[in-house]
Scaffold this motif. Structure first.
Motif, PDB file in Angstrom:
ATOM      1  N   ILE A  70       4.326  27.242   2.984  1.00 12.68           N
ATOM      2  CA  ILE A  70       5.091  26.017   3.216  1.00 12.68           C
ATOM      3  C   ILE A  70       5.047  25.646   4.701  1.00 12.68           C
ATOM      4  CG2 ILE A  70       7.419  25.046   3.208  1.00 12.68           C
ATOM      5  CD1 ILE A  70       7.927  26.568   0.593  1.00 12.68           C
ATOM      6  N   ALA A  71       5.051  26.645   5.579  1.00 12.28           N
ATOM      7  CA  ALA A  71       4.954  26.378   7.020  1.00 12.28           C
ATOM      8  C   ALA A  71       3.666  25.620   7.346  1.00 12.28           C
ATOM      9  CB  ALA A  71       5.024  27.683   7.804  1.00 12.28           C
ATOM     10  N   ASP A  72       2.577  25.944   6.638  1.00  6.40           N
ATOM     11  CA  ASP A  72       1.317  25.239   6.863  1.00  6.40           C
ATOM     12  C   ASP A  72       1.442  23.767   6.459  1.00  6.40           C
ATOM     13  OD1 ASP A  72      -0.010  27.594   7.710  1.00  6.40           O
ATOM     14  OD2 ASP A  72      -0.397  28.158   5.622  1.00  6.40           O
ATOM     15  N   LEU A  73       2.126  23.499   5.359  1.00 10.18           N
ATOM     16  CA  LEU A  73       2.342  22.116   4.916  1.00 10.18           C
ATOM     17  C   LEU A  73       3.214  21.359   5.910  1.00 10.18           C
ATOM     18  CD1 LEU A  73       2.006  19.904   2.761  1.00 10.18           C
ATOM     19  CD2 LEU A  73       3.996  20.878   1.578  1.00 10.18           C
ATOM     20  N   PRO A  81       0.832  -1.209   0.000  1.00  7.31           N
ATOM     21  CA  PRO A  81       0.000   0.000   0.000  1.00  7.31           C
ATOM     22  C   PRO A  81       0.867   1.259   0.000  1.00  7.31           C
ATOM     23  CG  PRO A  81       0.071  -0.937   2.186  1.00  7.31           C
ATOM     24  CD  PRO A  81       0.808  -1.900   1.298  1.00  7.31           C
ATOM     25  N   ILE A  82       0.334   2.320  -0.572  1.00  9.83           N
ATOM     26  CA  ILE A  82       1.021   3.608  -0.587  1.00  9.83           C
ATOM     27  C   ILE A  82      -0.051   4.692  -0.665  1.00  9.83           C
ATOM     28  CG2 ILE A  82       1.205   3.739  -3.118  1.00  9.83           C
ATOM     29  CD1 ILE A  82       3.966   4.979  -2.784  1.00  9.83           C
ATOM     30  N   ALA A  83       0.227   5.849  -0.080  1.00 11.32           N
ATOM     31  CA  ALA A  83      -0.615   7.031  -0.310  1.00 11.32           C
ATOM     32  C   ALA A  83       0.240   7.995  -1.120  1.00 11.32           C
ATOM     33  CB  ALA A  83      -1.055   7.663   1.000  1.00 11.32           C
ATOM     34  N   SER A  84      -0.089   8.172  -2.391  1.00  8.00           N
ATOM     35  CA  SER A  84       0.774   8.944  -3.286  1.00  8.00           C
ATOM     36  C   SER A  84       0.654  10.443  -3.078  1.00  8.00           C
ATOM     37  CB  SER A  84       0.463   8.609  -4.745  1.00  8.00           C
ATOM     38  OG  SER A  84      -0.849   9.042  -5.088  1.00  8.00           O
ATOM     39  N   HIS A  85      -0.503  10.901  -2.581  1.00  7.44           N
ATOM     40  CA  HIS A  85      -0.677  12.343  -2.365  1.00  7.44           C
ATOM     41  C   HIS A  85      -1.819  12.583  -1.380  1.00  7.44           C
ATOM     42  CE1 HIS A  85      -3.258  11.275  -5.708  1.00  7.44           C
ATOM     43  NE2 HIS A  85      -3.773  12.476  -5.851  1.00  7.44           N
ATOM     44  N   SER A  86      -1.485  12.532  -0.081  1.00  6.55           N
ATOM     45  CA  SER A  86      -2.462  12.731   0.997  1.00  6.55           C
ATOM     46  C   SER A  86      -1.791  13.395   2.192  1.00  6.55           C
ATOM     47  CB  SER A  86      -3.061  11.395   1.445  1.00  6.55           C
ATOM     48  OG  SER A  86      -3.861  10.818   0.436  1.00  6.55           O
ATOM     49  N   ASN A  87      -2.544  14.231   2.899  1.00  6.57           N
ATOM     50  CA  ASN A  87      -2.055  14.876   4.114  1.00  6.57           C
ATOM     51  C   ASN A  87      -2.814  14.368   5.342  1.00  6.57           C
ATOM     52  OD1 ASN A  87      -0.191  16.342   2.611  1.00  6.57           O
ATOM     53  ND2 ASN A  87      -1.544  18.115   2.400  1.00  6.57           N
ATOM     54  N   MET A  96       4.397   3.986   2.776  1.00  5.90           N
ATOM     55  CA  MET A  96       4.721   5.391   2.578  1.00  5.90           C
ATOM     56  C   MET A  96       3.465   6.251   2.443  1.00  5.90           C
ATOM     57  SD  MET A  96       8.033   6.030   2.512  1.00  5.90           S
ATOM     58  CE  MET A  96       8.133   7.547   1.550  1.00  5.90           C
ATOM     59  N   VAL A  97       3.530   7.479   3.012  1.00  4.29           N
ATOM     60  CA  VAL A  97       2.501   8.499   2.847  1.00  4.29           C
ATOM     61  C   VAL A  97       3.186   9.740   2.289  1.00  4.29           C
ATOM     62  CG1 VAL A  97       0.822   9.983   3.985  1.00  4.29           C
ATOM     63  CG2 VAL A  97       1.094   7.609   4.729  1.00  4.29           C
ATOM     64  N   HIS A  98       2.736  10.203   1.115  1.00  2.11           N
ATOM     65  CA  HIS A  98       3.390  11.297   0.408  1.00  2.11           C
ATOM     66  C   HIS A  98       2.568  12.580   0.528  1.00  2.11           C
ATOM     67  CE1 HIS A  98       6.430   8.790  -1.785  1.00  2.11           C
ATOM     68  NE2 HIS A  98       5.599   7.869  -1.317  1.00  2.11           N
ATOM     69  N   MET A  99       3.232  13.637   0.985  1.00  2.00           N
ATOM     70  CA  MET A  99       2.581  14.924   1.211  1.00  2.00           C
ATOM     71  C   MET A  99       2.142  15.554  -0.106  1.00  2.00           C
ATOM     72  SD  MET A  99       2.796  15.265   4.515  1.00  2.00           S
ATOM     73  CE  MET A  99       2.408  13.531   4.377  1.00  2.00           C
ATOM     74  N   VAL A 100       0.916  16.086  -0.120  1.00  2.00           N
ATOM     75  CA  VAL A 100       0.366  16.719  -1.315  1.00  2.00           C
ATOM     76  C   VAL A 100       0.354  18.235  -1.137  1.00  2.00           C
ATOM     77  CG1 VAL A 100      -2.022  16.429  -0.499  1.00  2.00           C
ATOM     78  CG2 VAL A 100      -1.575  16.723  -2.942  1.00  2.00           C
ATOM     79  N   TYR A 101       0.594  18.971  -2.223  1.00  2.00           N
ATOM     80  CA  TYR A 101       0.739  20.425  -2.144  1.00  2.00           C
ATOM     81  C   TYR A 101      -0.553  21.176  -2.482  1.00  2.00           C
ATOM     82  CZ  TYR A 101       5.711  19.084  -2.695  1.00  2.00           C
ATOM     83  OH  TYR A 101       6.947  18.502  -2.585  1.00  2.00           O
ATOM     84  N   CYS A 102      -1.661  20.490  -2.525  1.00  2.00           N
ATOM     85  CA  CYS A 102      -2.936  21.138  -2.835  1.00  2.00           C
ATOM     86  C   CYS A 102      -3.382  21.978  -1.632  1.00  2.00           C
ATOM     87  CB  CYS A 102      -3.990  20.083  -3.158  1.00  2.00           C
ATOM     88  SG  CYS A 102      -5.629  20.756  -3.495  1.00  2.00           S
ATOM     89  N   PRO A 103      -3.496  23.298  -1.757  1.00  2.00           N
ATOM     90  CA  PRO A 103      -3.817  24.150  -0.604  1.00  2.00           C
ATOM     91  C   PRO A 103      -5.078  23.726   0.143  1.00  2.00           C
ATOM     92  CG  PRO A 103      -3.096  25.507  -2.425  1.00  2.00           C
ATOM     93  CD  PRO A 103      -3.237  24.114  -2.975  1.00  2.00           C
ATOM     94  N   GLN A 104      -6.103  23.240  -0.580  1.00  2.00           N
ATOM     95  CA  GLN A 104      -7.360  22.840   0.071  1.00  2.00           C
ATOM     96  C   GLN A 104      -7.170  21.667   1.027  1.00  2.00           C
ATOM     97  OE1 GLN A 104      -6.940  23.499  -3.115  1.00  2.00           O
ATOM     98  NE2 GLN A 104      -8.661  24.658  -3.954  1.00  2.00           N
ATOM     99  N   PHE A 105      -6.104  20.914   0.840  1.00  2.00           N
ATOM    100  CA  PHE A 105      -5.819  19.778   1.727  1.00  2.00           C
ATOM    101  C   PHE A 105      -4.825  20.147   2.829  1.00  2.00           C
ATOM    102  CE2 PHE A 105      -6.269  16.992  -2.342  1.00  2.00           C
ATOM    103  CZ  PHE A 105      -7.611  17.312  -2.416  1.00  2.00           C
ATOM    104  N   VAL A 106      -4.385  21.409   2.834  1.00  2.00           N
ATOM    105  CA  VAL A 106      -3.347  21.847   3.777  1.00  2.00           C
ATOM    106  C   VAL A 106      -3.918  22.713   4.894  1.00  2.00           C
ATOM    107  CG1 VAL A 106      -1.172  23.125   4.022  1.00  2.00           C
ATOM    108  CG2 VAL A 106      -1.554  21.677   2.003  1.00  2.00           C
TER     109      VAL A 106
END
Length: 309
Positions: free
Chosen positions: A237-240, A188-194, A219-229
């Motif tokens: 970037i500090a919010d991420l 399993p992997i999370a390709s783009h989730s916060n 692995m859990v990979h951080m996503v840069y979509c502002p609505q998910f941050v």
């Protein structure tokens, strides 16, 4: 530091423009080759994504068309872009080369035909999300009200992934489907989730889900979509980094990676607007008292330690 980015929708833009833009330097592409080089992205995952409203009988052809641009433009016009078809290929990339990895965001394109799925594997797909936000014949997505789990066909797909050492991506699944996948997926992997604890959005992972991923060494990979941050106008970037802080606090230090979602998002985190700015995130992490070893892990090394075997 080198970066592995596990999610971009550049192929969708190449398909939508029917080859009118070029992967090398198109301003329309947040993950064009020049920006990848500037951001020191060593491996970029390219998602094949089909909108739900495309007619069922056309979806597989749309997937093939996107893969066509992957081979003819991304790889064909850029000799330093190298296909990642075996996981060991990443380790053999030369200094000036960038690895290109095909992924699938939702299996709508194959209908209920596992033979079509096998074709996509032969073409190079190595990570598979069963759904986007909608439901399909494999599972329900994160925004499907029914919230049902994995179907028998979905289980067949996960079994194929297990056998062929492919990742099963949980990023867009509804919760029931997430837990069903966790019961049967070897990789399993999370390709783009916060983190849902930091930003309560259906696309993010709850602490229970995130801990289950970490306990399974996934692995859990951080996503840069502002609505998910963060729920504010100008996301930073500090919010991420708050999401990274939280995942580290619940045991995810060695299981965090990056999955930008560039070319699939319409708004951007400030100073993280395209692939050329990826190093800004790493620099801010270093300023926030993260060790160089940990930051290298988030950027590249954690993923390399979790390749399917």
């Amino acid at each position: 530091m080198n970066i592995i980015d596990m999610h971009s929708d550049a192929l969708l833009k190449l398909y939508q423009t029917q080859g009118e833009i070029q992967f090398k330097d198109a301003a329309e592409l947040e993950t064009n080759m020049e920006r990848l080089k500037k951001g020191k992205v060593k491996v970029q995952a390219f998602a094949v994504f089909i909108y739900p409203d495309i007619k069922a009988e056309q979806k597989f052809q749309v997937a093939l068309d996107q893969i066509h641009y992957f081979y003819t433009d991304v790889l064909g016009n850029n000799p330093n872009m190298k296909l990642i078809k075996e996981w060991s290929d990443i380790e053999h990339l030369k200094e000036n080369e960038i690895g290109a990895l095909l992924t699938l965001e939702g299996v709508d394109a194959i209908g209920n035909d596992i033979k079509k799925f096998s074709i996509l594997y032969q073409l190079g797909v190595r990570s598979v999300g069963l759904t986007w936000n909608n439901a399909n014949l494999a599972a329900d997505g994160a925004q499907e009200k029914r919230g049902a789990g994995l179907t028998t066909f979905g289980e067949e797909i996960v079994a194929f992934n297990n056998e062929h050492k492919m990742f099963t991506d949980v990023s867009h699944l509804c919760e029931k489907a997430f837990w069903d996948v966790m019961n049967v997926a070897k990789y399993p992997i999370a390709s783009h989730s916060n983190s849902r604890a930091i930003m309560n959005h259906v696309r993010n992972l709850s602490d229970q889900q995130a801990k289950a991923m970490f306990e399974k060494d996934a692995m859990v990979h951080m996503v840069y979509c502002p609505q998910f941050v963060k729920d504010k106008e100008n996301v930073t970037i500090a919010d991420l980094i708050e999401h990274i802080d939280h995942f580290c606090s619940i045991g995810g230090e060695k299981n965090i990676g990056l999955g930008s979602d560039f070319d699939g998002i319409t708004t951007k985190i400030m100073q993280l607007e395209d692939a050329s700015m990826q190093q800004n995130l790493l620099n801010e992490l270093l300023k926030n008292n993260y060790s160089e070893e940990l930051v290298k892990g988030f950027a590249y090394e954690n993923f390399m330690r979790h390749l399917p075997k």
